[in-house]
Each structure stands twice: as structure tokens, then as C-alpha cells.
Design a protein around this motif. Sequence first.
Motif, PDB file in Angstrom:
ATOM      1  N   PRO A  40     -58.437  32.488 -40.590  1.00  0.00           N
ATOM      2  CA  PRO A  40     -57.184  32.273 -41.614  1.00  0.00           C
ATOM      3  C   PRO A  40     -56.200  31.079 -41.242  1.00  0.00           C
ATOM      4  N   GLU A  41     -55.650  30.556 -42.244  1.00  0.00           N
ATOM      5  CA  GLU A  41     -54.767  29.488 -42.137  1.00  0.00           C
ATOM      6  C   GLU A  41     -53.405  29.931 -41.747  1.00  0.00           C
ATOM      7  N   THR A  42     -52.872  29.121 -41.055  1.00  0.00           N
ATOM      8  CA  THR A  42     -51.311  29.499 -40.375  1.00  0.00           C
ATOM      9  C   THR A  42     -50.515  29.410 -41.713  1.00  0.00           C
ATOM     10  N   LYS A  43     -49.647  30.159 -41.538  1.00  0.00           N
ATOM     11  CA  LYS A  43     -48.412  30.028 -42.645  1.00  0.00           C
ATOM     12  C   LYS A  43     -47.250  29.364 -42.019  1.00  0.00           C
ATOM     13  N   ILE A  44     -47.453  28.873 -40.836  1.00  0.00           N
ATOM     14  CA  ILE A  44     -46.293  27.952 -40.164  1.00  0.00           C
ATOM     15  C   ILE A  44     -46.702  26.615 -40.051  1.00  0.00           C
ATOM     16  N   LEU A 101     -45.894  21.938 -36.978  1.00  0.00           N
ATOM     17  CA  LEU A 101     -46.511  21.901 -35.731  1.00  0.00           C
ATOM     18  C   LEU A 101     -45.524  22.258 -34.460  1.00  0.00           C
ATOM     19  N   LYS A 155     -42.718  23.648 -34.877  1.00  0.00           N
ATOM     20  CA  LYS A 155     -41.981  24.914 -34.890  1.00  0.00           C
ATOM     21  C   LYS A 155     -43.183  25.998 -33.991  1.00  0.00           C
ATOM     22  N   ARG A 156     -44.465  25.719 -34.309  1.00  0.00           N
ATOM     23  CA  ARG A 156     -45.474  26.554 -33.683  1.00  0.00           C
ATOM     24  C   ARG A 156     -45.298  26.220 -32.140  1.00  0.00           C
ATOM     25  N   LEU A 157     -45.450  24.987 -31.803  1.00  0.00           N
ATOM     26  CA  LEU A 157     -45.198  24.606 -30.473  1.00  0.00           C
ATOM     27  C   LEU A 157     -43.881  25.387 -29.614  1.00  0.00           C
ATOM     28  N   LEU A 199     -42.491  28.067 -30.709  1.00  0.00           N
ATOM     29  CA  LEU A 199     -42.899  29.544 -30.552  1.00  0.00           C
ATOM     30  C   LEU A 199     -43.759  29.702 -29.376  1.00  0.00           C
ATOM     31  N   ALA A 200     -44.798  28.881 -29.268  1.00  0.00           N
ATOM     32  CA  ALA A 200     -45.576  28.955 -28.320  1.00  0.00           C
ATOM     33  C   ALA A 200     -44.888  28.826 -26.817  1.00  0.00           C
ATOM     34  N   HIS A 201     -44.195  27.594 -26.678  1.00  0.00           N
ATOM     35  CA  HIS A 201     -43.746  27.528 -25.354  1.00  0.00           C
ATOM     36  C   HIS A 201     -42.241  27.437 -25.511  1.00  0.00           C
TER      37      HIS A 201
END
Lengths: 315, 566
Positions: A184-188, A191, A193-195, A197-199
Motif C-alpha cells: 500500500p502506498e503511504t498517504k503521508i 518524507l 514528516k514521516r521521519l 513521526l518515526a524518530h
Amino acid sequence: MSCPDGSCKEPGKRQRALIAFGLMMIIFIVLSGFSFLNSRGQVVPGDISFGSHMADEGKHVFQAYNCMGCHTMVGNGAYLAPDLTKEYKAAGPAWLAAFLPSAGTWPTEAAIKVQLLNNDDIAEDAGVDNIEDYYKKYPGAKERVQRRVGTTLMPNLPLSSEEVGQLIAYLKYTSAMNTEGWPPETKIPDLNKRLSLAHPVASAAAAGANQAQAAEPVDPIELGHQLATDNGCFACHATDNKKMTGPSWGKLYGSQVKLTTGSTVAADDAYLTESILQPNAKIVDGYQTGLMPAYDKLLSKDEVKAIVEYIHSLE
Amino acid sequence: MIQIQYQTQRLSMRFFILMLILFLGQIGFGLLLGLQHTDPTLLAGTLNFNVVRAEHVNLGLLWILSGFIGAILFAGPMLSKRELASPWLIKFLFYALVVTVAWNIGTQVLAMTGVAGWWANQPWLQEGLEYIEAGRAADVVILIGFAILAYVVLRTFPPVRQWNEIHWGLGIGVVALMVVWVFGLFYVPRIDLQEYFRWFVVHYWVEGVWEVIHISLVGFLIVVLFKVDVKSVGYAVFWGVTLVWLSGLLGNAHHYFWIGTPEFWQFWGSLFSAMEPLPLIFCFWHIYIDAHQNRKPLENAPAFYFILGSVVLEQVGAGILGFTMTFALTNVWSHGTWITPAHGHLALFGTFGMLGIAAAYYAIPVMRKATDFDQRLGKLAFWLVFTGIMGVALAFAIGGTVQMYYYRTLALDWFGGDVLPAMKLYRILVPTFGFVFAVGAGILAYDLLTLGKRNRNAAAVEAPVLSASPATGWSRPMTGFEAGIWLMWMWIFGGIITLGILSFNLSIVRVQGDPTIPYIMAGVGYPGLLLVTLLFVWRFLASLEARVKTAGETEEPIPDLSVATA
């Protein structure tokens, strides 16, 4: 016979169960038949090639190295390493060609440029000839180059250049396959923002560390080592006397090198500089011509000098 | 004391011993994999992860098969009232199995240098496909081995007209074992078609063939342990097998969601594989009923412990954890993550591994004339492997939930930098629980290998404590209603897990990137499910352990297993 426990109804029930099973088998066979009709338009390995390499040859290589034992393919396999189904679509042929021969280290932008400039198959396959367009077409490659730090978790595999091309052809095939929207493709899309969220804590610090790492070393030998790493030299050249795709660098400087022409030449500054800029001018006995890209468009004079200095230090 | 009546039953002994040795080998590789997960550079270049994993998976299949063969050879003469046909073929089968196992362990290492032994477009040395990594040369020998097993079983059994359901289950099982294997014997260039046929072998083995053999062997063991009426067990075997096939045939479609096959499989796979737990609930129910056929104490506690473990973990690992990820809308997230091995470890070791161990615990004391053996080691080993494997599954499941968020929702595909660091705690927990499991496995292997050869004085320690008062509290007899309540709680937690995976579709998770809902649901669902399972097994066994031997009781003979029930 009376039937208090209902056991006399058993044979009838069992027969109906068998009929239901037969019906399901028919459904399964019909669905299976539809799944592989040509009219579905699903891509097959025979349709896909990369340069002179066919996708099916790559599948042989993929199985021979048991890639599925760490990675997943269409989601099946082990879970130690990323899924490879859409890897070609994300990172593209130049990144793969730079990565696969020395999987233990992350390819640099220079190493991708080498592939784009010197490997006709790649330039033709990617349809671009400069790094900016390449990043636009394969954003995964840009992300990998920007975020590269440290070594990879993948061991170096003894892949020949032939096998690397074949694997790219195979990954091109799997990327082209319709997998019904999986993964599934990310809806965020952002990059950063995703990083974050991840760290949540570490992301700012990590970004700083990347910047710091980019600072160039001053010592020419250290700089030479850095340049050799960045340009992917160690994919083919060992720093001891191990024989890889190209001649080893250990104790090379100052030695007498036997060439395919039968003559010998001293490995001095001039010879080493020429071998970096025009590698096909003199080929060492026992090695193939045409394997190493010419670095004349990729390295400045000072950079070549630093690499030669580094080789000099490997006595 | 029960004694064996047929000398060829002793041929099963060597397969049980081989099973134990391969089991220990598999655990060794498993622990190494766990350590490599915590430090991926461990042995990199010497023994790469993919090789260790191939050995782990292959030995897992091979020891389970060895246990099946042992159990079938032990049951065969009792089901047929005669000696096994062609004992020399069975001996040949054993040596062929040993050689094939050694050969396969050796050839998997070739993956490090990319040697598959391609000849005539077939990989003869190693194949590099998950579960069917063995090369074609070993594949062919294994096919011959299956043919020998089918021949021996069918030649030993009485004429087909006299078969009862256990005969049918085992007869169909051994033939189908061979037939399904054939689908893994061809190199397929198209990856969608390759995966389509690979699941013929993998799915139809576990969910079609092994399940049928499993149900039949559980039926057999229940008859010999509890002296249950063969007709009632036969009824359970027939409907168990039928439900397995009615749900499992189209249930295979849950493997066809994302491999390049059409979208319609998502409908059929979601629908039918959601029904796959039905036969397992049916089996679960029957083990309760059959264990309560009479109220006599357990004569062979370890054997029953492992049968119960097998049926319960089949329910929890295969049934419930399988259910949670079988819908296209949950599978799209869980596919290709640690959620899968959470299910796989519990289902494969639980269902099939524990059955082989149970059969060995029944058969080995009988063959060694040591039915009064000290049962404490076996019980201890059960609790260690049972909690160990559940802990491994829990670590995989929670780690997998974190992985789904990082890898799928955030689409961060850098394992070294993003995905694996986030899973760090769980990468440590897997080998930690694996170690508990390994200790249990070591104890049970030691117990079974030396059983009847050790000093017998220990057996006297556990003289049954006679008490006239009926058991109360935690060890009171379990009613059917209570068993149903336990099962309901397992499914409630299973439902929470399913909704947790489903919640990855919510926009708060997908668009805003907030993982709180799925994390909480997984944090409640998985520990809850496994805790209920642990308590249920404890409660069930406590109620059985409390049964008291009444004075002057005579041992009931084992019912005639060869009787036709139709």
C-alpha cells in the motif's frame, strides 16, 4: 430400524458434504484458469529485458542466492530485509547497478553518476542521462543517497557483472507486475514528516550528523580512501591481495604489472592515473577489458591524485 | 501394563529419535537466527542469515514429517491387526531420510556463492524458494520416500471395505502428501504462477494433508489414551477432515491476494479462509468431550499434555492468529511482516510439532516397557516449550505491529536505519523466549531419549496421592460450559487483534500517522489472547490431574482400532 441417535442420517449428510466439496473444486479451478489468461495483461518474464539480460535469467540468479531467505518478494520470504517487488521502480537501474556489486556499503551519488555515464544499458533503460532527471524518475534513489550513513546490513555477495545485470532485469519485471495495489502506498507524502513521526527525538540530531559527515577529510590519504569508497572502487578492487573483478590494490604501488599485451609496466603515479581516467588503455593480464568505467568526467585531477596517494599507502 | 503386540511397531522408534535430533538442530538454527536479528552482522559472510533460515525452515518440516512417519508406523499395525508390510522398505526409508537431511543441510550453504546447480532449467542443489528450498535432487528422493510411506501404509491396512474414518484419514493423508509435493517439482518462470503452485505445496500440505493426518492421529491417540469409542472418534475425524477441506480448498486463496493474481481472489480468500477456524473449533470441542469420556486419571500425562497443547495452539495459532490476518483489508498491512511468523511459529510447532512429541511420549514408554516412567520431566518440558513458543509468538506479533506502522504506514524501507531499530526490544525478546523454549526442548529430548534407561527409583517419588474428597477450586472438574467460556475469551481477544490490524486503514493512522489505536489494540489483544490460552491449558490440566485413582480399578484394554464403523 429406529434411529434414536440420528446415526442413520449420517450417510446422507456425508454425501452432501462431498458434493459441496466438488462444487468448491470447480470454483477453484475456474478462478485459477481465469487468473492466468493472456487477456488479463499481466506482465510475464519473457516481455522484460535489461540490456542483453532477460528477466528469467535474473530469476535464476535470485533463486541461486536465496534472496528470499532475507528479503521478501511479493511479500513472501523472510522479514529481515526490505521487500524487493517494487525496488526497481523506487531506486532504478543505476542505483541497483552501483549497489549490488558491493552490497555492504551504500552507493554514493558519484557511484550512480558513474553508472549513468558509462553504462549504456542503464542510460538507455532509465531514459535519462543526468542525475537530476534520474532522481526525478526514481525518487527512492535520491532518498537512499541523502540518507546513507554507515554500512548496510547486507553481506557482500560474489555477484558477477553479468549476474548484476540479470538481477536488474528480474527486478524490472517484478516492478512492472500488477500486484493489486500492494504494497500500500503511504498517504503521508512528506518524507520529513514521516521521519519525524518515526524518530520523534532523534530526527533533528540525525540530520545534523549527516551534515557533519559530509565534511571532507584533509589528509590526502584519508581523502583518497573516502573518494574510493564514494565512487564504489571497492566493489571490484581489494585493499589486500585478493583477486576480485579488478586487480587488487594491496602492495600494488611500485610493483611490476604484467599486461595482456605481454609487456610489463611499473605501477607508478602515471600508470595509476591513466588506469583511473582511461581504464581500457592497459589491461592487466588475467582481467577483462571494458569492465571498468572511465572516470575522466567524474573526478578532478586533485581527486585522482588523492586516490593514487591512497593506493600508495597500501604497501 | 500396555505392551506392544506387533514387533514392526518398533520401527517407529528410530523415526522418533531422528525427530528429536532434527528438532534440536532446528532450535539451534532458530536461536542463531534470533541472535542474527539482534545483530545482523553476526556471522555475515560466514553463515549468512538466509542460509540459517533455510536450515531452520527445512529442519522444521523434516522433523515434523519424521514424527508423523513414526506415529503412523506405530499406529499402522494397531489399525490393521497385523504387522507392517515390507519392513525392509521402512528401514530403507529411514536411511534415505537421514541421507537426504544431511545432503539438504549441506547444499543450502551454496546459496552464499549463488550455486543452485542449474541443469535442464532445474535447480538441482538448492532452489531458493521459501519452504521448498531443497534442491531438485533431494526433492526427487523425498518424493520416492513419500511413495514408500504410502505403499507401506496402504499395504498394511485392511481391505478398503473394512476401513473406518481413521483409516481413511491416514490413507488419504499419506497419498495426498505425495501428490501435493509434485507441484513443487518444477521451475516456473512467472512469479505469479510460481507462487500459485508454491502455495499448493505449502498451504495444501499444512491445511489439507498435514491437518488430515493430524486429526486422524489425534483421534488414534485419544482412543489409546482414554479408551474412547472408535465410532465416536471416527465421527469427529470425518467431520473434522470435511470441514478442513471445505474451508481450506478455497481458503488457499488468501495466499493469492498480492502475488500478481486477479483481485477476485481477495473476495474468495477472505470469505473462505475466515471459515478455516471452524474445523479447529470442532476439534477443540472434541478434545474436551473425549478427555471427559470417563473420569479416570491420566496414565500418561506428558502425552496428553502435548495433545492438548497441539489442539489448543492449533486453535490459537492457526485458527485465531490466522483469522486476524486473513482478510484482504488486514492482510494488506500484515503481509510480509513479523505478523506472519507469529502465526507461523504457533501454528506449525503448536499443531504439528506437539503432536509428534505427544506420539513419541505415548509410543516410546510402551516400546521400552517403561509405562511407569517418571512423568515430571515431561510435564516440565511441556510448560517450558509451551510458554516459550507463545513468548516467541508474542514478540513477533508486537514487533510486527510496530513494523506495520514503520514499514507500511510510514513507508520507510530502510531496515537498518528506521525499521529494525524501532523493533529492537522485540528482536531481543524473540531469542529470549527462544532460549526458554530451547531449555524445554532439551529436557524433553533428554527425557525421551533416556526414558526407561534411567534409574527407575525416581518413578516411585510420584506415587498418586489418594484423597477421597472431590477436587475444588482451580482443579474442580471442567464443565462444557466453562470450556466454552474460555474459548469465547480467546476469540474476543482475537477480535480485538483483528480490529487492531484493520485500524491501520483509518485515516487517523494512514493520513495523520498516529499509531495509538493499533498499538493499544495489539497491546491488549496479543497478551490477552496468550494469557487466556495459558490459563485455559493450566486449568484444563489441573482438572485432569485432580482425578483420583479408585481402589481396585482394573486397566481397561485399548478398543479394537481396526473395527469398521460404517
